[in-house]
Design an enzyme around this catalytic site. Structure first.
Site, PDB file in Angstrom:
ATOM      1  N   ALA A 178       0.833  -1.203   0.000  1.00 61.80           N
ATOM      2  CA  ALA A 178       0.000   0.000   0.000  1.00 61.80           C
ATOM      3  C   ALA A 178       0.870   1.258   0.000  1.00 61.80           C
ATOM      4  CB  ALA A 178      -0.919  -0.007   1.228  1.00 61.80           C
ATOM      5  N   PRO A 179       0.358   2.372  -0.542  1.00 59.37           N
ATOM      6  CA  PRO A 179       1.145   3.599  -0.666  1.00 59.37           C
ATOM      7  C   PRO A 179       0.988   4.513   0.547  1.00 59.37           C
ATOM      8  CG  PRO A 179      -0.933   3.891  -1.777  1.00 59.37           C
ATOM      9  CD  PRO A 179      -0.963   2.505  -1.186  1.00 59.37           C
ATOM     10  N   TRP A 180       1.730   5.628   0.505  1.00 63.37           N
ATOM     11  CA  TRP A 180       1.675   6.560   1.633  1.00 63.37           C
ATOM     12  C   TRP A 180       0.686   7.705   1.440  1.00 63.37           C
ATOM     13  CZ3 TRP A 180       2.932  10.977  -0.779  1.00 63.37           C
ATOM     14  CH2 TRP A 180       3.947  10.995  -1.737  1.00 63.37           C
ATOM     15  N   LYS A 197       1.961  -5.015   3.166  1.00 60.57           N
ATOM     16  CA  LYS A 197       3.012  -4.144   3.675  1.00 60.57           C
ATOM     17  C   LYS A 197       2.615  -2.689   3.445  1.00 60.57           C
ATOM     18  CE  LYS A 197       6.680  -2.245   1.990  1.00 60.57           C
ATOM     19  NZ  LYS A 197       6.831  -0.996   2.785  1.00 60.57           N
ATOM     20  N   PRO A 198       2.430  -1.914   4.508  1.00 60.18           N
ATOM     21  CA  PRO A 198       2.172  -0.484   4.334  1.00 60.18           C
ATOM     22  C   PRO A 198       3.457   0.241   3.971  1.00 60.18           C
ATOM     23  CG  PRO A 198       2.308  -1.021   6.669  1.00 60.18           C
ATOM     24  CD  PRO A 198       2.426  -2.326   5.925  1.00 60.18           C
ATOM     25  N   SER A 199       3.336   1.474   3.521  1.00 63.12           N
ATOM     26  CA  SER A 199       4.517   2.276   3.243  1.00 63.12           C
ATOM     27  C   SER A 199       5.352   2.448   4.510  1.00 63.12           C
ATOM     28  CB  SER A 199       4.103   3.650   2.718  1.00 63.12           C
ATOM     29  OG  SER A 199       5.213   4.531   2.678  1.00 63.12           O
ATOM     30  N   SER A 246       4.295   4.122  -7.698  1.00 62.19           N
ATOM     31  CA  SER A 246       4.821   4.805  -8.876  1.00 62.19           C
ATOM     32  C   SER A 246       4.955   3.842 -10.051  1.00 62.19           C
ATOM     33  CB  SER A 246       6.193   5.401  -8.555  1.00 62.19           C
ATOM     34  OG  SER A 246       7.144   4.362  -8.337  1.00 62.19           O
ATOM     35  N   ALA A 265       7.669   3.348 -11.738  1.00 61.33           N
ATOM     36  CA  ALA A 265       8.927   2.618 -11.539  1.00 61.33           C
ATOM     37  C   ALA A 265       8.740   1.449 -10.584  1.00 61.33           C
ATOM     38  CB  ALA A 265       9.999   3.567 -11.012  1.00 61.33           C
ATOM     39  N   GLU A 325      -1.820  -0.481  -9.733  1.00 61.36           N
ATOM     40  CA  GLU A 325      -2.476   0.829  -9.824  1.00 61.36           C
ATOM     41  C   GLU A 325      -1.362   1.848  -9.620  1.00 61.36           C
ATOM     42  OE1 GLU A 325      -3.628   4.149  -9.620  1.00 61.36           O
ATOM     43  OE2 GLU A 325      -4.264   3.811  -7.553  1.00 61.36           O
ATOM     44  N   CYS A 345      -3.023  10.120  -7.545  1.00 63.24           N
ATOM     45  CA  CYS A 345      -2.716   9.764  -8.929  1.00 63.24           C
ATOM     46  C   CYS A 345      -3.786  10.234  -9.898  1.00 63.24           C
ATOM     47  CB  CYS A 345      -2.498   8.253  -9.052  1.00 63.24           C
ATOM     48  SG  CYS A 345      -3.779   7.259  -8.291  1.00 63.24           S
ATOM     49  N   GLU A 357       4.744  13.005 -13.604  1.00 60.80           N
ATOM     50  CA  GLU A 357       3.866  13.192 -12.450  1.00 60.80           C
ATOM     51  C   GLU A 357       4.612  13.927 -11.342  1.00 60.80           C
ATOM     52  OE1 GLU A 357       0.651  10.514 -10.024  1.00 60.80           O
ATOM     53  OE2 GLU A 357       2.602   9.596 -10.421  1.00 60.80           O
TER      54      GLU A 357
END
Length: 481
Positions: free
Chosen positions: A151-153, A177-179, A229, A231, A250, A284, A383
């Site tokens: 997951a992202p931050w 796994k969280p950020s 991202s 990348a 995503e 995003c 972005e």
């Protein structure tokens, strides 16, 4: 809230530190100061989490849709009962305004969990029948297995729900796994979930990029899902290819916002500013790339600058300022990156407002408008993920469509016009996973979210998102007679 926070992993229904005791600092983005620590998990921790998920899958995959629905509804009620606690924890960890988190994120999260609770009982497939003489065929739609998720931050709680809810509703178990910068609320959610799912269905391992690689590459995972991202998505896809895991990506966006001269310019400027600066542009789908008709360009820029200069950040009064919309950037790396990108503004462009750090503490950047940009400029093609709206002009429909589609991203877009034929024609030709008309950024649980091209593949939310976490099996039986 001044107490030091010590986050743990959550494996097999229990809080646990990392095996080797390594920790990461947790920073308050509004001050830049450390206020807690979280485990920096290694291979032993990830192995343990996957062993727990694999054990739980043996049981969970055999639960009925009705049983999974009941568990998810209980989890939703649990989240709803702890909204203030979750919002304050998320606010401190991300820098977001508490009131905005309470109004915009928590109700949506609860609704999304309840949606997937219903989706668990609404699977569709071909009807059983004799597609070959003397044989009956039918389709089984089954859970995939153990799912690894990262997951992202930018939306730690909500993105965790987007990932775990459909996966668990479909009968899978999860290692998430969280950020590394925003681990606090993922563990809180797992504690609430364990009361209703039992041990091992949802496991949380905290850590850095190396931990994420261990989660993605682990042989137990049958599918990996990441929000991040471009990348990061490419790295995950490459790693997953080694064992042919399913991949759900995503990724980034660079949403074009097409403004035509017949649009309600005042309403468009207000809507675009909110959609561009909400969460400091760390979204995003943010309305970051305005392409406005040349006949109203100067007028619209003036309206957009007025909006940017009137939008309030939380710098002065902090996270409990109910009138603030824009929080700080989430972390020092992103803060520095956005300032560096603003610094790439070419000579032929103009920073119409903003463009600088706000104050001398935390990771605040002024809401920014940059005009005069060309299609191949770095700020148009990449972005920013910060409170920066760029503006280009166009003269005709073919030009605006080419410019809108002319980046590697293809997640979201919007069209602002009163001409319904034009709007529908553009909604057909815009190469993006979502096209909004005279609005930008609303999402609902019933509709899919996901992009094309370098914005990834797979859908979040909706029945399509639920189906992504299932596999299809054909069963054929020979029948006498």
């Amino acid at each position: 809230m001044n107490d030091f926070v010590k986050v743990t992993n959550f494996i097999h229904g229990e809080k646990t530190d990392s095996t080797d005791g390594r920790v990461l600092d947790i920073i308050d983005p509004s001050t830049g100061e450390k206020y807690g620590e979280a485990p920096n998990s290694g291979k032993a921790d990830v192995d343990r989490a996957y062993a727990s998920a694999a054990e739980a899958f043996v049981r969970w995959r055999l639960t009925t849709p009705g049983e999974r629905q009941k568990a998810l509804l209980g989890f939703a009620d649990e989240v709803e009962a702890h909204t203030q606690e979750l919002a304050e924890a998320e606010s401190r960890n991300t820098g977001k305004v508490v009131a905005v988190t309470l109004s915009e994120e928590l109700p949506a999260m609860v609704d999304q969990i309840r949606f997937f609770a219903g989706a668990a009982r609404n699977l569709e497939g071909r009807s059983a029948g004799e597609y070959m003489a003397g044989h009956t065929s039918f389709i089984r739609r089954e859970p995939i297995g153990v799912i690894g998720q990262v997951a992202p931050w930018n939306y730690p709680m909500m993105m965790a729900i987007w990932k775990l809810a459909p996966a668990i509703a479909a009968g899978n178990t999860v290692v998430l796994k969280p950020s590394d910068t925003t681990p606090v609320t993922a563990v809180m959610l797992a504690e609430f979930a364990a009361k209703h799912f039992g041990p091992g269905v949802l496991n949380i391992v905290c850590g850095d990029r190396t931990t994420g690689e261990l989660v993605v590459k682990h042989p137990t995972a049958q599918m990996v899902s990441i929000t991040g991202s471009v990348a990061a998505g490419k790295n995950v896809a490459a790693a997953a290819s080694e064992s042919l895991k399913r991949v759900h990506l995503e990724l980034g966006g660079k949403a074009p916002v097409l403004v035509f001269p017949d649009a309600d310019l005042d309403a468009a400027a207000e809507g675009i500013a909110v959609a561009g600066y909400f969460n400091a542009g760390q979204d995003c789908t943010a309305a970051t790339r305005v392409i406005v008709h040349s006949s109203v360009h100067d007028q619209f820029v003036a309206l957009l600058v007025k909006q940017a200069e009137s939008i309030r950040t939380s710098y002065e009064k902090g996270r409990f300022d109910d009138d603030a919309l824009v929080p700080p950037l989430n972390n020092v790396n992103q803060f520095n990156r956005v300032l560096e990108m603003i610094g790439t503004t070419p000579e032929h462009a103009t920073i119409a407002t903003g463009g600088k750090r706000q104050g001398d503490r935390g990771f605040y950047i002024e809401p920014t408008v940059i005009t005069g940009l060309k299609q191949d400029d770095y700020l148009v093609q990449n972005e920013v993920f910060g409170p920066v709206i760029t503006v280009q002009s166009f003269d005709d429909e073919a030009e605006v469509l080419a410019n809108a589609n002319g980046t590697e991203y293809a997640l979201a877009s919007s069209v602002w016009t009163k001409d319904i034929s034009l709007a529908l024609r553009l909604s057909r030709d815009l190469d993006f996973g979502c096209v909004w008309i005279n609005t930008h950024i609303p999402l609902v649980a019933e509709m899919p979210h996901g992009g094309f091209k370098s914005s990834g593949y797979g859908k979040d939310l909706s029945g399509y998102g639920f189906e992504d976490y299932t596999r299809v099996k054909h069963v054929m039986a020979y029948i006498e007679g």
